[in-house]
Design a protein around this motif. Structure first.
Motif, mmCIF file in Angstrom:
data_model
loop_
_atom_site.group_PDB
_atom_site.id
_atom_site.type_symbol
_atom_site.label_atom_id
_atom_site.label_comp_id
_atom_site.label_asym_id
_atom_site.label_seq_id
_atom_site.Cartn_x
_atom_site.Cartn_y
_atom_site.Cartn_z
ATOM 1 N N PRO A 21 0.815 -1.211 0.000
ATOM 2 C CA PRO A 21 0.000 0.000 0.000
ATOM 3 C C PRO A 21 0.847 1.258 0.000
ATOM 4 O O PRO A 21 1.952 1.280 0.555
ATOM 5 C CB PRO A 21 -0.814 -0.100 1.282
ATOM 6 C CG PRO A 21 -0.315 -1.263 2.034
ATOM 7 C CD PRO A 21 0.690 -1.980 1.209
ATOM 8 N N ALA A 22 0.319 2.286 -0.625
ATOM 9 C CA ALA A 22 0.998 3.586 -0.670
ATOM 10 C C ALA A 22 -0.065 4.657 -0.872
ATOM 11 O O ALA A 22 -1.225 4.360 -1.143
ATOM 12 C CB ALA A 22 2.021 3.617 -1.800
ATOM 13 N N ARG A 23 0.360 5.886 -0.739
ATOM 14 C CA ARG A 23 -0.528 7.022 -0.998
ATOM 15 C C ARG A 23 0.126 7.880 -2.073
ATOM 16 O O ARG A 23 1.303 8.207 -1.991
ATOM 17 C CB ARG A 23 -0.718 7.843 0.263
ATOM 18 C CG ARG A 23 -1.571 9.087 0.019
ATOM 19 C CD ARG A 23 -1.881 9.796 1.289
ATOM 20 N NE ARG A 23 -2.904 8.997 1.966
ATOM 21 C CZ ARG A 23 -3.321 9.226 3.192
ATOM 22 N NH1 ARG A 23 -2.822 10.198 3.890
ATOM 23 N NH2 ARG A 23 -4.246 8.469 3.735
ATOM 24 N N ALA A 43 1.169 -0.321 -4.768
ATOM 25 C CA ALA A 43 2.325 -0.052 -5.635
ATOM 26 C C ALA A 43 3.205 -1.291 -5.772
ATOM 27 O O ALA A 43 3.410 -2.026 -4.798
ATOM 28 C CB ALA A 43 3.137 1.095 -5.057
ATOM 29 N N GLN A 44 3.704 -1.516 -6.967
ATOM 30 C CA GLN A 44 4.718 -2.535 -7.247
ATOM 31 C C GLN A 44 5.868 -1.796 -7.938
ATOM 32 O O GLN A 44 5.743 -1.416 -9.104
ATOM 33 C CB GLN A 44 4.167 -3.639 -8.162
ATOM 34 C CG GLN A 44 2.999 -4.419 -7.584
ATOM 35 C CD GLN A 44 1.658 -3.740 -7.840
ATOM 36 O OE1 GLN A 44 1.438 -3.149 -8.891
ATOM 37 N NE2 GLN A 44 0.763 -3.828 -6.884
ATOM 38 N N GLY A 65 7.610 1.259 -12.049
ATOM 39 C CA GLY A 65 6.670 0.244 -11.603
ATOM 40 C C GLY A 65 5.250 0.585 -11.978
ATOM 41 O O GLY A 65 5.000 1.367 -12.897
ATOM 42 N N THR A 66 4.318 -0.030 -11.253
ATOM 43 C CA THR A 66 2.903 0.208 -11.480
ATOM 44 C C THR A 66 2.232 0.578 -10.169
ATOM 45 O O THR A 66 2.684 0.194 -9.086
ATOM 46 C CB THR A 66 2.192 -1.032 -12.060
ATOM 47 O OG1 THR A 66 2.316 -2.119 -11.143
ATOM 48 C CG2 THR A 66 2.753 -1.419 -13.402
ATOM 49 N N ILE A 67 1.167 1.345 -10.297
ATOM 50 C CA ILE A 67 0.300 1.615 -9.155
ATOM 51 C C ILE A 67 -1.117 1.253 -9.563
ATOM 52 O O ILE A 67 -1.517 1.463 -10.712
ATOM 53 C CB ILE A 67 0.382 3.078 -8.665
ATOM 54 C CG1 ILE A 67 0.080 4.069 -9.792
ATOM 55 C CG2 ILE A 67 1.735 3.365 -8.029
ATOM 56 C CD1 ILE A 67 -0.025 5.519 -9.330
ATOM 57 N N ASP A 68 -1.842 0.670 -8.629
ATOM 58 C CA ASP A 68 -3.241 0.310 -8.845
ATOM 59 C C ASP A 68 -4.090 1.191 -7.953
ATOM 60 O O ASP A 68 -4.027 1.095 -6.724
ATOM 61 C CB ASP A 68 -3.468 -1.168 -8.509
ATOM 62 C CG ASP A 68 -2.718 -2.092 -9.454
ATOM 63 O OD1 ASP A 68 -2.877 -1.920 -10.673
ATOM 64 O OD2 ASP A 68 -1.983 -2.966 -8.973
#
Length: 114
Positions: A7-9, A21-22, A51-54
């Protein structure tokens, strides 16, 4: 090289969005100049991360993709600036990103003092 998966913001133009986030960091080698005396290339290094964020939904992904000022903050409070790159899938809320400077998830990153 470091990795972050969790998780991230994202702070997009001052507005927060929760994401998953990956991310991975690496060192990019760039040709700086060619030595004028012996013609040998001289390289420099630059920390990079991608990377990617969802996002939670397509509307959040769209808002993030359209923002001018983007910062990601990990669970540990570390931050890094990034841009949204081409690719990803807005309909599935996934965005591909590229960060610059030290990554917010490796040993070189500093926690946010707040």
């Amino acid at each position: 090289m470091g990795r972050y998966d969790g998780p991230a913001r994202v702070i997009a133009d001052g507005r927060p969005y929760e994401v998953i986030a990956q991310l991975v960091s690496f060192t990019e080698y760039k040709l700086l100049v060619t030595d004028p005396f012996d013609g040998q290339p001289m390289y420099g290094t630059e920390p990079r991360w991608i990377g990617t964020i969802d996002a939670r939904n397509a509307a959040d992904a769209w808002s993030v993709s359209q923002a001018n000022d983007l910062v990601i903050r990990t669970e540990e409070g570390r931050e890094g600036r990034f841009t949204v790159t081409r690719g990803g899938d807005l309909s599935s809320s996934e965005l591909m990103i590229a960060g610059y400077g030290s990554s917010p998830f490796d040993d070189n990153a500093e926690p946010d003092p707040m």
